[in-house]
Design an enzyme around this catalytic site. Sequence first.
Site, PDB file in Angstrom:
ATOM      1  N   HIS A  57       9.059  39.550   7.881  1.00  0.00           N
ATOM      2  CA  HIS A  57       9.407  38.547   6.853  1.00  0.00           C
ATOM      3  C   HIS A  57       8.383  37.402   6.858  1.00  0.00           C
ATOM      4  O   HIS A  57       8.749  36.234   7.001  1.00  0.00           O
ATOM      5  CB  HIS A  57      10.831  38.011   7.067  1.00  0.00           C
ATOM      6  CG  HIS A  57      11.410  37.412   5.802  1.00  0.00           C
ATOM      7  ND1 HIS A  57      12.732  37.507   5.455  1.00  0.00           N
ATOM      8  CD2 HIS A  57      10.830  36.709   4.789  1.00  0.00           C
ATOM      9  CE1 HIS A  57      12.947  36.897   4.301  1.00  0.00           C
ATOM     10  NE2 HIS A  57      11.795  36.397   3.877  1.00  0.00           N
ATOM     11  N   ARG A 110      13.595  41.762  -1.005  1.00  0.00           N
ATOM     12  CA  ARG A 110      14.740  41.663  -0.096  1.00  0.00           C
ATOM     13  C   ARG A 110      15.082  43.064   0.408  1.00  0.00           C
ATOM     14  O   ARG A 110      14.945  44.056  -0.338  1.00  0.00           O
ATOM     15  CB  ARG A 110      15.963  41.072  -0.806  1.00  0.00           C
ATOM     16  CG  ARG A 110      15.930  39.553  -0.952  1.00  0.00           C
ATOM     17  CD  ARG A 110      16.005  38.836   0.390  1.00  0.00           C
ATOM     18  NE  ARG A 110      15.952  37.389   0.282  1.00  0.00           N
ATOM     19  CZ  ARG A 110      14.869  36.644   0.496  1.00  0.00           C
ATOM     20  NH1 ARG A 110      13.718  37.211   0.802  1.00  0.00           N
ATOM     21  NH2 ARG A 110      14.935  35.339   0.422  1.00  0.00           N
TER      22      ARG A 110
HETATM   23  P1  NDP Z   1      12.333  34.651  -9.889  1.00  0.00           P
HETATM   24  O1  NDP Z   1      13.759  34.273  -9.977  1.00  0.00           O
HETATM   25  O2  NDP Z   1      11.277  33.750 -10.434  1.00  0.00           O
HETATM   26  O3  NDP Z   1      12.101  36.080 -10.575  1.00  0.00           O
HETATM   27  C1  NDP Z   1      12.970  37.137 -10.420  1.00  0.00           C
HETATM   28  C2  NDP Z   1      12.488  38.296 -11.279  1.00  0.00           C
HETATM   29  O4  NDP Z   1      13.350  39.409 -11.030  1.00  0.00           O
HETATM   30  C3  NDP Z   1      12.557  37.986 -12.774  1.00  0.00           C
HETATM   31  O5  NDP Z   1      11.454  38.541 -13.443  1.00  0.00           O
HETATM   32  C4  NDP Z   1      13.845  38.700 -13.198  1.00  0.00           C
HETATM   33  O6  NDP Z   1      13.873  39.139 -14.541  1.00  0.00           O
HETATM   34  C5  NDP Z   1      13.814  39.900 -12.297  1.00  0.00           C
HETATM   35  N1  NDP Z   1      15.158  40.468 -12.162  1.00  0.00           N
HETATM   36  C6  NDP Z   1      16.264  39.894 -11.651  1.00  0.00           C
HETATM   37  N2  NDP Z   1      17.314  40.732 -11.757  1.00  0.00           N
HETATM   38  C7  NDP Z   1      16.857  41.845 -12.356  1.00  0.00           C
HETATM   39  C8  NDP Z   1      17.453  43.066 -12.764  1.00  0.00           C
HETATM   40  N3  NDP Z   1      18.762  43.313 -12.564  1.00  0.00           N
HETATM   41  N4  NDP Z   1      16.683  43.999 -13.355  1.00  0.00           N
HETATM   42  C9  NDP Z   1      15.361  43.749 -13.574  1.00  0.00           C
HETATM   43  N5  NDP Z   1      14.727  42.614 -13.229  1.00  0.00           N
HETATM   44  C10 NDP Z   1      15.476  41.672 -12.620  1.00  0.00           C
HETATM   45  O7  NDP Z   1      12.055  34.947  -8.338  1.00  0.00           O
HETATM   46  P2  NDP Z   1      10.684  34.779  -7.514  1.00  0.00           P
HETATM   47  O8  NDP Z   1       9.623  35.549  -8.212  1.00  0.00           O
HETATM   48  O9  NDP Z   1      10.427  33.365  -7.187  1.00  0.00           O
HETATM   49  O10 NDP Z   1      11.101  35.502  -6.150  1.00  0.00           O
HETATM   50  C11 NDP Z   1      11.493  36.862  -6.123  1.00  0.00           C
HETATM   51  C12 NDP Z   1      12.106  37.187  -4.776  1.00  0.00           C
HETATM   52  O11 NDP Z   1      11.107  37.234  -3.754  1.00  0.00           O
HETATM   53  C13 NDP Z   1      13.095  36.148  -4.222  1.00  0.00           C
HETATM   54  O12 NDP Z   1      14.342  36.255  -4.831  1.00  0.00           O
HETATM   55  C14 NDP Z   1      13.132  36.512  -2.764  1.00  0.00           C
HETATM   56  O13 NDP Z   1      14.131  37.504  -2.574  1.00  0.00           O
HETATM   57  C15 NDP Z   1      11.755  37.143  -2.491  1.00  0.00           C
HETATM   58  N6  NDP Z   1      10.947  36.328  -1.585  1.00  0.00           N
HETATM   59  C16 NDP Z   1      10.469  36.899  -0.426  1.00  0.00           C
HETATM   60  C17 NDP Z   1       9.683  36.183   0.449  1.00  0.00           C
HETATM   61  C18 NDP Z   1       9.116  36.815   1.671  1.00  0.00           C
HETATM   62  O14 NDP Z   1       8.486  36.146   2.491  1.00  0.00           O
HETATM   63  N7  NDP Z   1       9.265  38.103   1.842  1.00  0.00           N
HETATM   64  C19 NDP Z   1       9.367  34.770   0.201  1.00  0.00           C
HETATM   65  C20 NDP Z   1       9.900  34.263  -1.039  1.00  0.00           C
HETATM   66  C21 NDP Z   1      10.665  35.027  -1.882  1.00  0.00           C
HETATM   67  P3  NDP Z   1      13.859  38.105 -15.773  1.00  0.00           P
HETATM   68  O15 NDP Z   1      12.447  37.546 -15.769  1.00  0.00           O
HETATM   69  O16 NDP Z   1      14.130  38.956 -16.935  1.00  0.00           O
HETATM   70  O17 NDP Z   1      14.899  37.061 -15.487  1.00  0.00           O
END
Ligand code: NDP
Length: 310
Positions: free
Chosen positions: A273, A225
């Site tokens: 995007h 993001r």
């Molecule tokens: P998930 O919810 O499966 O994973 C999120 C990851 O981020 C987890 O490993 C989580 O840690 C980690 N995380 C969250 N907060 C923190 C923090 N404060 N510190 C450290 N690690 C953190 O999300 P997805 O993998 O499915 O997607 C990730 C992002 O990709 C989406 O939220 C979206 O913004 C983006 N996206 C972009 C697209 C594009 O076309 N550019 C398309 C689709 C998604 P933990 O495992 O410990 O909970």
Amino acid sequence: MPINVLFAAAEADWPTYREPLTRAFAEAGLDCALARDLPPDQVDYIVYAPSSAVQDFSPFTRLRAVLSLWAGVERIVGNDTLRVPLARMVDHGLTQGMTEWVVGHVLRHHLGMDSHITGQDGTWRKSVPPLARDRSVAMLGLGALGQAAARALAGLGFDVTGWSRTAKSLDGLKTDHGAEGLARVLRRAEIVVLLLPDTPQTRNILDADTLSLLPRGAIVINPGRGTLIDDDALLAALDRGQIGHATLDVFRTEPLPAEHPYWSHPRVTVTPHIAAETRPDSAARVIAENIRRGEAGEPLLHLVDRTRGY
Ligand code: NDP
């Protein structure tokens, strides 16, 4: 009585999703009435994208769940009128697309492809890139997308370290977590990929301080993001050579305004995007499975933790 499913997304998405959803409901044995317009008090499930006109969920008095077509839920997660479970999208097609985009852009920088694609000038300049095993990559975020991309890179031999909020032990991947872990991971990352959600804790996670931890000339790749990066700090770090290149797919304002310095910066690549799109056929099956679960009283898949924000 059919299960009433409201399709609350952009008008342009309706022709794309109507048939796949109808097919997936039938395959799952669900008697669903899918429509773009339904009286709110008759809606059982909402298939949702942020482009939807629905902002106030309070008139949806018998709503069972909201099923997001998007993986990122930052535009709905804080909505106080939403009082039912929210599931985000985890879709095989979306994950595959993201993995391909990340691997492609990592390889571009790892192999120094630009010098051959844009620098062809009749001079035989030989520079052999290191092997992937000698290239350290940090994957910030180890969720559905980060883990898949990290595994693909590790499969090519890259020296990948994944970073997440909670500690993880994952076969074949080095991992770290938490604020102290971030500094450790960044200090040795020649390439850093951001696949974190947008939450108050992740905003500006790459700022002047954290960018300065990276080895000089490091590459930043952001398909997560736009809010994850302090744009001014990144531009300054690019200008002084601390960051060698930034490949950015997501921005604070989208479409990225024509006058934004990223467009013209010689060491920034902008993609609009497109890193990963939800794929209608596979996503429709995920939605249908969640409705089946909802009707059977089983826990939904991919539930968002509203307090955590993702
Ligand atoms: P998930 O919810 O499966 O994973 C999120 C990851 O981020 C987890 O490993 C989580 O840690 C980690 N995380 C969250 N907060 C923190 C923090 N404060 N510190 C450290 N690690 C953190 O999300 P997805 O993998 O499915 O997607 C990730 C992002 O990709 C989406 O939220 C979206 O913004 C983006 N996206 C972009 C697209 C594009 O076309 N550019 C398309 C689709 C998604 P933990 O495992 O410990 O909970």
